[in-house]
Motif scaffolding. Structure first.
Motif, short mmCIF file in Angstrom:
data_model
loop_
_atom_site.label_atom_id
_atom_site.label_comp_id
_atom_site.label_asym_id
_atom_site.label_seq_id
_atom_site.Cartn_x
_atom_site.Cartn_y
_atom_site.Cartn_z
N ALA A 196 90.33 -32.26 2.23
CA ALA A 196 90.44 -32.91 0.92
C ALA A 196 90.72 -34.40 1.05
O ALA A 196 91.34 -34.85 2.02
CB ALA A 196 91.54 -32.24 0.11
N THR A 197 90.23 -35.13 0.07
CA THR A 197 90.58 -36.55 0.02
C THR A 197 91.99 -36.70 -0.54
O THR A 197 92.76 -37.54 -0.12
CB THR A 197 89.59 -37.30 -0.88
OG1 THR A 197 89.42 -36.57 -2.10
CG2 THR A 197 88.25 -37.42 -0.19
N ASP A 198 92.33 -35.83 -1.50
CA ASP A 198 93.67 -35.80 -2.06
C ASP A 198 94.27 -34.42 -1.81
O ASP A 198 93.87 -33.44 -2.44
CB ASP A 198 93.62 -36.11 -3.57
CG ASP A 198 95.00 -36.07 -4.22
OD1 ASP A 198 95.96 -35.65 -3.54
OD2 ASP A 198 95.10 -36.47 -5.39
N ALA A 199 95.20 -34.37 -0.87
CA ALA A 199 95.75 -33.08 -0.45
C ALA A 199 96.37 -32.33 -1.63
O ALA A 199 96.20 -31.11 -1.77
CB ALA A 199 96.78 -33.26 0.65
N ASN A 200 97.05 -33.05 -2.49
CA ASN A 200 97.68 -32.41 -3.64
C ASN A 200 96.65 -31.76 -4.55
O ASN A 200 96.85 -30.64 -5.02
CB ASN A 200 98.50 -33.43 -4.44
CG ASN A 200 99.91 -33.56 -3.88
OD1 ASN A 200 100.43 -32.62 -3.28
ND2 ASN A 200 100.51 -34.72 -4.06
N LEU A 201 95.58 -32.47 -4.77
CA LEU A 201 94.52 -31.92 -5.62
C LEU A 201 93.88 -30.70 -4.97
O LEU A 201 93.59 -29.71 -5.63
CB LEU A 201 93.47 -33.00 -5.90
CG LEU A 201 92.40 -32.62 -6.93
CD1 LEU A 201 93.05 -32.24 -8.25
CD2 LEU A 201 91.40 -33.73 -7.11
N GLY A 202 93.70 -30.79 -3.66
CA GLY A 202 93.15 -29.67 -2.92
C GLY A 202 94.01 -28.43 -3.08
O GLY A 202 93.52 -27.34 -3.37
N ARG A 203 95.30 -28.62 -2.90
CA ARG A 203 96.23 -27.50 -3.08
C ARG A 203 96.16 -26.95 -4.49
O ARG A 203 96.13 -25.73 -4.70
CB ARG A 203 97.66 -27.97 -2.80
CG ARG A 203 98.14 -27.70 -1.39
CD ARG A 203 99.65 -27.81 -1.31
NE ARG A 203 100.12 -29.18 -1.56
CZ ARG A 203 100.27 -30.09 -0.61
NH1 ARG A 203 100.01 -29.78 0.63
NH2 ARG A 203 100.68 -31.30 -0.90
N LEU A 204 96.15 -27.85 -5.45
CA LEU A 204 96.12 -27.43 -6.84
C LEU A 204 94.90 -26.55 -7.11
O LEU A 204 95.00 -25.48 -7.72
CB LEU A 204 96.09 -28.65 -7.76
CG LEU A 204 96.20 -28.36 -9.26
CD1 LEU A 204 97.60 -27.90 -9.61
CD2 LEU A 204 95.79 -29.56 -10.09
N ILE A 205 93.77 -26.99 -6.62
CA ILE A 205 92.54 -26.22 -6.84
C ILE A 205 92.60 -24.88 -6.11
O ILE A 205 92.21 -23.85 -6.65
CB ILE A 205 91.32 -27.03 -6.37
CG1 ILE A 205 91.12 -28.24 -7.32
CG2 ILE A 205 90.07 -26.17 -6.35
CD1 ILE A 205 89.97 -29.14 -6.94
N PHE A 206 93.12 -24.92 -4.91
CA PHE A 206 93.25 -23.67 -4.15
C PHE A 206 94.07 -22.64 -4.93
O PHE A 206 93.66 -21.49 -5.09
CB PHE A 206 93.92 -23.96 -2.80
CG PHE A 206 94.35 -22.73 -2.06
CD1 PHE A 206 93.42 -21.92 -1.44
CD2 PHE A 206 95.70 -22.39 -1.97
CE1 PHE A 206 93.82 -20.78 -0.75
CE2 PHE A 206 96.10 -21.25 -1.28
CZ PHE A 206 95.16 -20.45 -0.68
N PHE A 207 95.21 -23.07 -5.43
CA PHE A 207 96.06 -22.11 -6.14
C PHE A 207 95.45 -21.70 -7.47
O PHE A 207 95.63 -20.56 -7.92
CB PHE A 207 97.47 -22.69 -6.33
CG PHE A 207 98.27 -22.64 -5.07
CD1 PHE A 207 98.66 -21.42 -4.55
CD2 PHE A 207 98.62 -23.79 -4.39
CE1 PHE A 207 99.40 -21.35 -3.37
CE2 PHE A 207 99.35 -23.73 -3.21
CZ PHE A 207 99.73 -22.52 -2.70
N ALA A 208 94.71 -22.61 -8.09
CA ALA A 208 94.02 -22.23 -9.33
C ALA A 208 93.02 -21.12 -9.03
O ALA A 208 92.90 -20.15 -9.78
CB ALA A 208 93.34 -23.43 -9.95
N LEU A 209 92.31 -21.26 -7.90
CA LEU A 209 91.34 -20.23 -7.53
C LEU A 209 92.05 -18.91 -7.26
O LEU A 209 91.57 -17.84 -7.66
CB LEU A 209 90.55 -20.68 -6.29
CG LEU A 209 89.54 -21.80 -6.54
CD1 LEU A 209 88.92 -22.26 -5.22
CD2 LEU A 209 88.45 -21.35 -7.49
N GLN A 210 93.16 -18.99 -6.59
CA GLN A 210 93.92 -17.78 -6.32
C GLN A 210 94.44 -17.16 -7.62
O GLN A 210 94.41 -15.93 -7.78
CB GLN A 210 95.09 -18.08 -5.38
CG GLN A 210 94.69 -18.40 -3.96
CD GLN A 210 94.04 -17.20 -3.29
OE1 GLN A 210 92.82 -17.09 -3.26
NE2 GLN A 210 94.84 -16.29 -2.75
N GLY A 211 94.92 -17.99 -8.51
CA GLY A 211 95.39 -17.49 -9.79
C GLY A 211 94.27 -16.79 -10.54
O GLY A 211 94.44 -15.69 -11.08
N LEU A 212 93.12 -17.42 -10.53
CA LEU A 212 91.95 -16.85 -11.18
C LEU A 212 91.61 -15.50 -10.56
O LEU A 212 91.28 -14.53 -11.25
CB LEU A 212 90.79 -17.82 -11.00
CG LEU A 212 89.84 -18.11 -12.15
CD1 LEU A 212 90.55 -18.12 -13.48
CD2 LEU A 212 89.13 -19.42 -11.91
#
Lengths: 182, 182
Positions: A135-151
């Motif tokens: 990721a270019t922005d690690a925080n954003l990467g994490r956020l998206i990862f957890f959103a996918l997991q939540g989904l």
DNA sequence: TCATCTATACCGACCGGATGGTACAGTCTT
DNA sequence: AAGACTGTACCATCCGGTCGGTATAGATGA
């Protein structure tokens, strides 16, 4: 039936498929040796021969699932950025066709024997690290990862937002975010 | 102990607390009438008098959890923006002190009797609608909501990123995103 | 070639324990 | 005394796991 080789030798795959079918039809709680045996067309003893304990059976189920998830990466374009995130997205979109109920077994397994999840933990740990690296922005990467997991969990538990339509919609939003962040 | 009223009349609360204690100590699978009775200091008959079926017991457990989650909103400042998202964040941060294992019962319940999750489904549905209404960017609101849910499930299942430290870290990132988006 | 031995895969009866639920008798409070 | 509540004994069922046995395919050996 061409059982000359396949059925004679090693009914494990048939057994795992049967377990998945039962999970899909009646729920994970109904996976018992007898039920699996009936579904797979062999005896309880036969199932127990292939999987000496229930723990073994569940572990095999989990392993099979992880392998399928990993296999998705092969379908991704070679030069794709954010491969790991894309793989998770692909896996999520494939939840309809693939039996989501197999994933559901994870939950049941976790309730009974938490340490069976260790392979999953390692896999996710590696994925998370890769995602942050990609990721270019690690925080954003994490956020998206957890959103996918939540989904994913919402889909598994039939919670709101987990239905195919809204799931895919948010998936597209995420895809755009991934592609716009270079 | 002030049991003059509370304990004598309606042991339900004690029973639910006992069930939570067992779930925390031995896992949700070990919640049985006998075990709960032992833990609560009464007999199996007593438990069954208060909760005629196991389904009733589990439903009460779930209801109690939802109520606690909703109660968190009271602690939020009156004029806070994105109240619902903030409440979810607060609930997530409170996972350590509160018994996360109660939430874990959701999973076990879902495996056994999926329709018991209906109250949870309705609550989350309402929350999701409120979040979209409160958000300046509905897509971003959804994304954050699912990230919080993903984080929650990871915490429940002891999956990577669910540990208190990284959880709180991402929580702060999210908080900043919430506050910067006015 | 034929008898014997061995390993693999499977069968199915059975056991022991746990569990949800019932029946019913007793007790406490009012 | 009556009803709310609790205790105890018991039952039926299910389930994981054991175990003795069977069928079959290939190896061995004279």
């Amino acid at each position: 039936m061409q059982e000359s080789q396949s059925a004679r030798r090693n009914a494990s795959l048939r057994i795992l498929a049967a377990a998945r079918a039962i999970a899909a039809r009646e729920g994970v709680a109904h996976i018992s040796f007898e039920a699996v045996a009936r579904e797979a067309g062999l005896s309880k003893g036969g199932v127990l021969y292939n999987f000496p304990t229930k723990r073994d059976l569940m572990a095999a189920l989990l392993k099979e699932m992880l392998a399928e998830h990993d296999a998705l990466e092969a379908g991704l374009p070679q030069d794709a950025q954010h491969r790991t995130l894309r793989r998770h997205l692909a896996s999520l979109n494939g939840l309809d066709t693939a039996d989501s109920d197999l994933s559901m077994s994870i939950l049941a397994v976790a309730a009974a024997e938490p340490d069976l999840l260790d392979p999953l933990r390692r896999a996710l740990e590696a994925d998370l690290a890769r995602i942050e690296a990609e990721a270019t922005d690690a925080n954003l990467g994490r956020l998206i990862f957890f959103a996918l997991q939540g989904l994913r969990f919402h889909a598994l538990l039939s919670l709101p937002g987990g239905e195919p339509a809204p799931r895919r919609q948010l998936g597209e939003t995420i895809m755009e975010m991934i592609e716009n962040a270079h």
